[in-house]
Design a protein around this motif. Structure first.
Motif, PDB file in Angstrom:
ATOM      1  N   SER A  30      45.235 -78.923 -27.948  1.00 58.75           N
ATOM      2  CA  SER A  30      44.786 -78.899 -27.242  1.00 58.75           C
ATOM      3  C   SER A  30      44.625 -79.481 -26.090  1.00 58.75           C
ATOM      4  O   SER A  30      45.103 -79.883 -24.739  1.00 58.75           O
ATOM      5  CB  SER A  30      45.902 -76.891 -26.641  1.00 58.75           C
ATOM      6  OG  SER A  30      46.886 -77.313 -27.573  1.00 58.75           O
ATOM      7  N   ILE A  31      43.415 -78.822 -26.134  1.00 56.08           N
ATOM      8  CA  ILE A  31      41.741 -80.052 -25.410  1.00 56.08           C
ATOM      9  C   ILE A  31      42.083 -81.025 -25.448  1.00 56.08           C
ATOM     10  O   ILE A  31      42.649 -81.874 -24.083  1.00 56.08           O
ATOM     11  CB  ILE A  31      41.056 -79.359 -25.742  1.00 56.08           C
ATOM     12  CG1 ILE A  31      40.883 -77.480 -25.154  1.00 56.08           C
ATOM     13  CG2 ILE A  31      39.733 -80.085 -24.695  1.00 56.08           C
ATOM     14  CD1 ILE A  31      39.702 -77.621 -26.096  1.00 56.08           C
ATOM     15  N   ASN A  32      42.707 -82.178 -26.059  1.00 49.90           N
ATOM     16  CA  ASN A  32      42.512 -83.647 -26.395  1.00 49.90           C
ATOM     17  C   ASN A  32      44.529 -83.855 -25.116  1.00 49.90           C
ATOM     18  O   ASN A  32      44.312 -84.900 -24.898  1.00 49.90           O
ATOM     19  CB  ASN A  32      42.863 -83.755 -28.176  1.00 49.90           C
ATOM     20  CG  ASN A  32      43.418 -85.159 -27.847  1.00 49.90           C
ATOM     21  OD1 ASN A  32      42.339 -85.822 -27.150  1.00 49.90           O
ATOM     22  ND2 ASN A  32      44.116 -85.683 -28.609  1.00 49.90           N
ATOM     23  N   GLU A  33      45.201 -82.960 -25.478  1.00 48.00           N
ATOM     24  CA  GLU A  33      46.533 -83.199 -25.070  1.00 48.00           C
ATOM     25  C   GLU A  33      45.679 -83.397 -23.547  1.00 48.00           C
ATOM     26  O   GLU A  33      46.642 -84.158 -22.170  1.00 48.00           O
ATOM     27  CB  GLU A  33      47.664 -82.536 -25.303  1.00 48.00           C
ATOM     28  CG  GLU A  33      47.698 -82.342 -26.849  1.00 48.00           C
ATOM     29  CD  GLU A  33      48.215 -81.319 -27.542  1.00 48.00           C
ATOM     30  OE1 GLU A  33      48.893 -81.152 -28.272  1.00 48.00           O
ATOM     31  OE2 GLU A  33      49.169 -80.724 -27.242  1.00 48.00           O
ATOM     32  N   VAL A  34      45.093 -81.594 -22.449  1.00 50.99           N
ATOM     33  CA  VAL A  34      45.351 -81.857 -21.075  1.00 50.99           C
ATOM     34  C   VAL A  34      44.173 -82.797 -20.559  1.00 50.99           C
ATOM     35  O   VAL A  34      44.788 -84.310 -19.909  1.00 50.99           O
ATOM     36  CB  VAL A  34      44.815 -80.459 -21.084  1.00 50.99           C
ATOM     37  CG1 VAL A  34      44.556 -80.696 -19.822  1.00 50.99           C
ATOM     38  CG2 VAL A  34      46.176 -79.482 -21.415  1.00 50.99           C
ATOM     39  N   ALA A  35      43.810 -83.354 -21.823  1.00 49.72           N
ATOM     40  CA  ALA A  35      42.478 -84.482 -21.836  1.00 49.72           C
ATOM     41  C   ALA A  35      42.795 -86.106 -21.153  1.00 49.72           C
ATOM     42  O   ALA A  35      42.840 -86.754 -20.041  1.00 49.72           O
ATOM     43  CB  ALA A  35      41.545 -84.139 -22.489  1.00 49.72           C
ATOM     44  N   ASN A  36      44.274 -85.993 -22.216  1.00 47.58           N
ATOM     45  CA  ASN A  36      44.592 -87.423 -22.122  1.00 47.58           C
ATOM     46  C   ASN A  36      45.450 -87.062 -21.098  1.00 47.58           C
ATOM     47  O   ASN A  36      46.180 -88.294 -20.146  1.00 47.58           O
ATOM     48  CB  ASN A  36      45.726 -87.057 -23.423  1.00 47.58           C
ATOM     49  CG  ASN A  36      45.091 -87.761 -24.578  1.00 47.58           C
ATOM     50  OD1 ASN A  36      44.538 -89.577 -24.303  1.00 47.58           O
ATOM     51  ND2 ASN A  36      44.228 -87.065 -25.346  1.00 47.58           N
TER      52      ASN A  36
END
Length: 133
Positions: A30-36
């Motif tokens: 989820s962190i990776n998705e938001v960062a992207n």
């Protein structure tokens, strides 16, 4: 930022807090998705396979401070994420670290350190850099 906003920040200082969002988002995915999605907002290189999942999370959680369009809220110190300039880094790793662990930023007041003329000149210089982004 407007000329007056920059001048006010130099003169009076500012404090901003990015809350710890790692536990709220719940997973590294989820962190990776938001960062992207944040990278997407600023037309930076992003993972096209995950950013749409990040958009849903951003609009459901992050938009409270950063706005649905990611343009931020200067009153509470939430930056404009559509700009490519980020104080703690522009790369995916830095953005993920900010989301995961939060940040506290303090810009001290300079009204007792610099003259009004110096503040005006510094404001003009920073404003000229701001226009290049």
């Amino acid at each position: 930022c407007s000329f007056d906003d920059i001048k006010d920040t130099i003169t009076n200082g500012r404090t901003s807090i990015m809350p710890v969002m790692g536990k709220i988002l719940g997973s590294e995915d989820s962190i990776n998705e938001v960062a992207n999605y944040v990278l997407y907002l600023s037309n930076s290189s992003y993972d096209k396979d995950v950013y749409l999942k990040g958009e849903l999370k951003f609009k459901g959680i992050c938009s409270v401070c950063h706005g649905l369009d990611g343009k931020g809220n200067k009153v509470i110190g939430a930056p404009d994420l559509t700009r490519w300039i980020r104080i703690y880094g522009n790369d995916l790793k830095s953005i993920k670290d900010t989301i995961r662990n939060g940040r506290i930023g303090v810009m001290p007041s300079h009204k007792d350190i610099l003259s009004k003329e110096e503040i005006h000149l510094l404001t003009a210089f920073i404003y000229s850099l701001n226009k290049k982004s």
